[in-house]
Design a protein around this motif. Structure first.
Motif: not given
Length: 191
Positions: A77-78, A81, A89, A156
């Motif tokens: 998920e990191r 994201t 990013s 996350l």
């Protein structure tokens, strides 16, 4: 001043815990003594909960292999994201966003299944179960800070994926991964 007010020293301690509460991501290893852990996990039960329904639970994660799989979900998920952040990013990927493998204790805070029949306080505001859990987490956080134990809230992850990994019943929802443990120091300011 009200006759029910705490003493100056007691009030100062309350406001100090509130002001120095930090979302910790760096842990010093070690462990949380069982009697202290029991005291800490009792604090959430003193939080306000509409109708005193406490529609949540704290699930201790004790197996290292399961921690590793949870950490892999968080890392996936990191990355997603970071991709969603576009030009920010690279900066995001340099941040330490969790301490799952470093903390002494890992707890999953989850809303339990079969909450729907409990309509007191939820008929018009069904989110009150989530509000109750948030208050419980804050109590744990403040109790941990008062005991000199660090706590971090990891958010996350895909709830459905974590629910499957943990074998949660249908209708239960993991909301937070809570990392607890000794720290070298508390951050002077929020990260």
């Amino acid at each position: 001043m009200s006759e029910h007010a705490f003493s100056d020293v007691e009030r100062a301690a309350i406001y100090r815990a509130i002001g120095e509460r930090r979302d910790m991501r760096h842990f010093a290893g070690g462990q949380v003594a069982p009697e202290l852990l029991a005291r800490l996990v009792a604090a959430p039960h003193q939080a306000p909960s509409v109708g005193l329904m406490e529609p949540w639970g704290l699930i201790p994660i004790t197996r290292r292999d399961l921690r590793g799989r949870i950490q892999a979900l968080v890392e996936a998920e990191r990355v997603r994201t970071a991709e969603a952040l576009g030009e920010r990013s690279d900066a995001f990927m340099k941040l330490k966003v969790e301490g799952i493998n470093d903390c002494a204790e890992l707890l999953v805070a989850a809303l339990m299944d079969n909450r729907e029949p409990h309509i007191f306080g939820r008929r018009t505001l069904p989110e009150m179960d989530l509000a109750s859990l948030a208050c419980a987490i804050q109590n744990l956080w403040l109790a941990a800070r008062g005991q000199g134990v660090g706590m971090g809230w990891v958010s996350l992850f895909e709830r459905a994926e974590l629910g499957v990994l943990l074998g949660l019943p249908e209708g239960a929802e993991p909301i937070a991964l809570l990392c607890l443990g000794p720290v070298h120091a508390f951050y002077e300011e929020p990260m």
